[in-house]
Design an enzyme around this catalytic site. Sequence first.
Site: not given
Ligand code: FPP
Length: 222
Positions: A2, A4, A6-7, A15, A19, A47, A49, A113, A170, A177
Site C-alpha cells: 500500500d 503507491n 501517496r508516494w 499514480r 505503481h 484486489s 475492489e 521460493l 501492510r 486487512l
Molecule cells: C496499493 O497502493 C497498490 C496497488 C493497488 C497496486 C500494487 C501493484 C504493484 C506494486 C504493481 C506491481 C506488482 C507486481 C506483482 C509486479 P495504492 O495505489 O492504494 O496507494 P494509496 O493508498 O497511496 O493511494
Amino acid sequence: MDGNGRWASKRGLPRSAGHRAGAEAVRRTLRAAVEEGVEVLTLYAFSSENWRRSEEEVSDLKGLLLYYVERELDTIASEGVKLRLIGDPAAFGPNLATKLETAVERTKDNDNLTLVVALNYGSRAELVEVARRLAEKAAKGELRAEQIDERLIDEEMHTAGLPPLDLLIRTSGEVRLSNFLLWQAAYSELLFVETLWPDFDGSDFRQALAEFARRQRRFGGR
Ligand code: FPP
C-alpha cells in the site's frame, strides 16, 4: 503493498509512477526474500475492489503486470522461483491471463521460493466460492456436512497446499486487512509499517523478519 498513490502524489507525479516504483519494490523484496530463505512470499497486487479505480489506473496496473511478467520471468525462473496465482486473473483478459498461466507453467518445478501473486483477489469471495463448492458436493451426495472441517476448507482455498501464513505485512500506515487472506491470517503475526510501498526495500524486509522472530507465538495456548 500500500502507498503507491501517496508516494506519487508527494512527488507531484501521476499514480502510475507510484505503481512503477512499486514494481521496483517488488523486485527488491523478492530478492531479499530469496536471500533470506523465505519459503513463500505472497503479494497483494490487485484486489477485487481495485476495479473501482479509474479505467486509466486499472489499465496502467494491467500494463505493469504484463511488463513485469515479460521482463522478469527469465530472472524469476533462473532463481528457482515458482510462481503461483490466487484470485481470478481471468478477469484481466486473455492476453495477460495467458501470459501469467505460461509463467506459472514454466516455473512449476522450481523449488526455491514460491511467489504467490494475488490478482483480482478478495478473501470473502474466496470463502463464498469454497462454501458453494462444498455445498455442491454435499448436494451430489459426495460429502456429508459433518465431514467439513478446517482441513477440508484449507484444501479448498486458493492457497491449498501452502504452509500456514506466518507474517502479514501492510505498508503505508494503514491498519486494516482489507479483505486479504482473512481465513489464512487467523494466527498470523501482523505487522503494520509506515513506509510507503515504493520505498520498501531489502532492509525493511529484513527488519520485518527480525520483528517476526522476536514475537512469541502461542496459537491460543499459553
Ligand atoms: C496499493 O497502493 C497498490 C496497488 C493497488 C497496486 C500494487 C501493484 C504493484 C506494486 C504493481 C506491481 C506488482 C507486481 C506483482 C509486479 P495504492 O495505489 O492504494 O496507494 P494509496 O493508498 O497511496 O493511494
